[in-house]
Design a protein around this motif. Structure first.
Motif, PDB file in Angstrom:
ATOM      1  N   GLY A  34       0.814  -1.215   0.000  1.00  0.00           N
ATOM      2  CA  GLY A  34       0.000   0.000   0.000  1.00  0.00           C
ATOM      3  C   GLY A  34       0.843   1.258   0.000  1.00  0.00           C
ATOM      4  N   LEU A  35       1.950   1.241   0.731  1.00  0.00           N
ATOM      5  CA  LEU A  35       2.825   2.412   0.764  1.00  0.00           C
ATOM      6  C   LEU A  35       3.439   2.679  -0.607  1.00  0.00           C
ATOM      7  N   THR A  36       3.853   1.634  -1.314  1.00  0.00           N
ATOM      8  CA  THR A  36       4.408   1.845  -2.656  1.00  0.00           C
ATOM      9  C   THR A  36       3.338   2.396  -3.603  1.00  0.00           C
ATOM     10  N   MET A  37       2.087   1.936  -3.431  1.00  0.00           N
ATOM     11  CA  MET A  37       1.004   2.459  -4.260  1.00  0.00           C
ATOM     12  C   MET A  37       0.779   3.941  -3.960  1.00  0.00           C
ATOM     13  N   MET A  38       0.850   4.285  -2.697  1.00  0.00           N
ATOM     14  CA  MET A  38       0.694   5.682  -2.315  1.00  0.00           C
ATOM     15  C   MET A  38       1.818   6.527  -2.901  1.00  0.00           C
ATOM     16  N   GLN A  39       3.039   6.000  -2.906  1.00  0.00           N
ATOM     17  CA  GLN A  39       4.171   6.726  -3.472  1.00  0.00           C
ATOM     18  C   GLN A  39       4.029   6.912  -4.983  1.00  0.00           C
ATOM     19  N   ARG A  40       3.207   6.074  -5.595  1.00  0.00           N
ATOM     20  CA  ARG A  40       2.941   6.203  -7.038  1.00  0.00           C
ATOM     21  C   ARG A  40       1.716   7.059  -7.325  1.00  0.00           C
ATOM     22  N   GLY A  41       1.059   7.544  -6.280  1.00  0.00           N
ATOM     23  CA  GLY A  41      -0.147   8.342  -6.468  1.00  0.00           C
ATOM     24  C   GLY A  41      -1.396   7.527  -6.688  1.00  0.00           C
ATOM     25  N   LEU A  42      -1.341   6.219  -6.430  1.00  0.00           N
ATOM     26  CA  LEU A  42      -2.481   5.317  -6.648  1.00  0.00           C
ATOM     27  C   LEU A  42      -3.207   5.124  -5.318  1.00  0.00           C
ATOM     28  N   ASP A  43      -3.928   6.162  -4.909  1.00  0.00           N
ATOM     29  CA  ASP A  43      -4.496   6.136  -3.566  1.00  0.00           C
ATOM     30  C   ASP A  43      -5.601   5.100  -3.407  1.00  0.00           C
ATOM     31  N   LYS A  44      -6.375   4.824  -4.450  1.00  0.00           N
ATOM     32  CA  LYS A  44      -7.423   3.805  -4.346  1.00  0.00           C
ATOM     33  C   LYS A  44      -6.812   2.414  -4.172  1.00  0.00           C
ATOM     34  N   SER A  45      -5.768   2.130  -4.912  1.00  0.00           N
ATOM     35  CA  SER A  45      -5.085   0.839  -4.777  1.00  0.00           C
ATOM     36  C   SER A  45      -4.439   0.721  -3.398  1.00  0.00           C
ATOM     37  N   ALA A  46      -3.871   1.831  -2.921  1.00  0.00           N
ATOM     38  CA  ALA A  46      -3.264   1.821  -1.591  1.00  0.00           C
ATOM     39  C   ALA A  46      -4.312   1.529  -0.528  1.00  0.00           C
TER      40      ALA A  46
END
Length: 340
Positions: A34-46
């Motif tokens: 989830g943190l890597t998704m957040m770092q990519r701007g993918l907040d829904k996936s996170a």
């Protein structure tokens, strides 16, 4: 893990996905994913990763998932859900039972302790002024290196400042510093628009130096590569902001980074917050990445230009008359460059 800590979130996401497929009974992997998704701007996936992790029975995983989901919701501006999840991060800890929730203290002294980074202590200490205004007696517990600066330079007096690493959190009423926000100011209407200096100092007449701080805390390897820049790039930004003015009076506010200091002929500052405060007060402007120096300098009313990370911290995403400090200007991530 090397990709995770090395500003390669896509590679880290792929590796963590594979690891979870091989180890579906390790929900802690979902928190990092989830943190890597957040770092990519993918907040829904996170958010989806964190929600899956919340199905775990492991209290450590639950604490981390709630914390990260809370921060994500705050990043989205969803204060209610954000604070709900964030406040559950310590639910399984023994000291959670005596966390202060606004009830009468009956003469007891409250312990307000900072469990986060040093910049968070400089930023959120403003909420202790509300405690004083409400007649609440408290002591502040911070990192040992910050004791002197809070004890002698905070703009309002407090009973005591002590070392957070020597606390017995089960001994009396206590509250993490950041937990004052949902208790006193859940929508941040007061905190975002607070305009008084948090630190008092004797400012010299006509300061001339331009302060530089280009690297975030290396003790946080998951975020430091995203927040940090290079001194050369920060110097370019000072020239851009000052319309080509020659920057001949540069002053480093950056600790460590010995090689960069040698390369640029800059003196490394002492690793002492009071000395850092003295250096900041000799600056007419400070240029920095998102690190504690920003909060200290802006908390003194010094003009600060802060270079945002590509995925900025939640507290920089929301309005108010100014972003926490009247003297702070946020520079877009498009100006950022990878650390040399």
């Amino acid at each position: 893990m090397q990709a995770f800590c090395g500003a390669k979130p896509v590679l880290a996401s792929n590796l963590l996905k594979k690891a979870y497929q091989l180890n579906p009974n390790e929900p802690g992997l979902l928190v990092n994913l989830g943190l890597t998704m957040m770092q990519r701007g993918l907040d829904k996936s996170a958010a989806y990763c964190y929600m899956l992790a919340l199905q775990s029975n492991n209290p450590i995983v639950l604490g981390s998932a709630n914390k990260n989901l809370g921060l994500l919701r705050l990043w989205q501006g969803n204060w209610k859900d954000g604070w709900y999840h964030y406040l559950k991060r310590y639910e399984a800890k023994p000291f959670a039972a005596n966390e202060w929730r606004g009830e009468s203290l009956n003469g007891q002294i409250l312990t307000v302790w900072n469990d986060l980074g040093m910049g968070d202590a400089f930023n959120f200490v403003r909420y202790t002024k509300q405690l004083i205004d409400h007649g609440i007696k408290f002591r502040l517990a911070v990192h040992a290196s910050q004791i002197d600066i809070f004890k002698h330079y905070l703009a309002w007096p407090i009973i005591d400042v002590c070392d957070r690493d020597n606390l017995d959190l089960t001994a009396g009423p206590q509250i993490p510093l950041i937990h004052l926000l949902p208790l006193l100011d859940p929508s941040l209407n007061w905190g975002l628009n607070y305009s008084e200096p948090s630190f008092s100092f004797n400012k010299p007449n006509n300061p001339k130096a331009l302060g530089l701080c280009w690297a975030s805390n290396p003790a946080d390897p998951t975020m430091a590569p995203y927040k940090s820049s290079s001194p050369e790039h920060l110097i370019q930004i000072t020239e851009l902001i000052n319309k080509g003015e020659t920057t001949t009076n540069l002053l480093s506010l950056q600790t460590n980074e010995a090689e960069a200091h040698r390369r640029l002929g800059l003196d490394a500052p002492p690793q002492n917050w009071v000395n850092t405060l003295e250096l900041i007060n000799s600056c007419r402007q400070v240029f920095s990445v998102d690190t504690a120096v920003v909060h200290l300098a802006a908390g003194c009313g010094i003009p600060v230009q802060m270079l945002l990370a590509p995925q900025a911290d939640w507290r920089w995403r929301h309005g108010g008359k100014h972003p926490w400090y009247p003297s702070l200007t946020l520079l877009p991530a498009a100006l950022a460059a990878p650390k040399a």
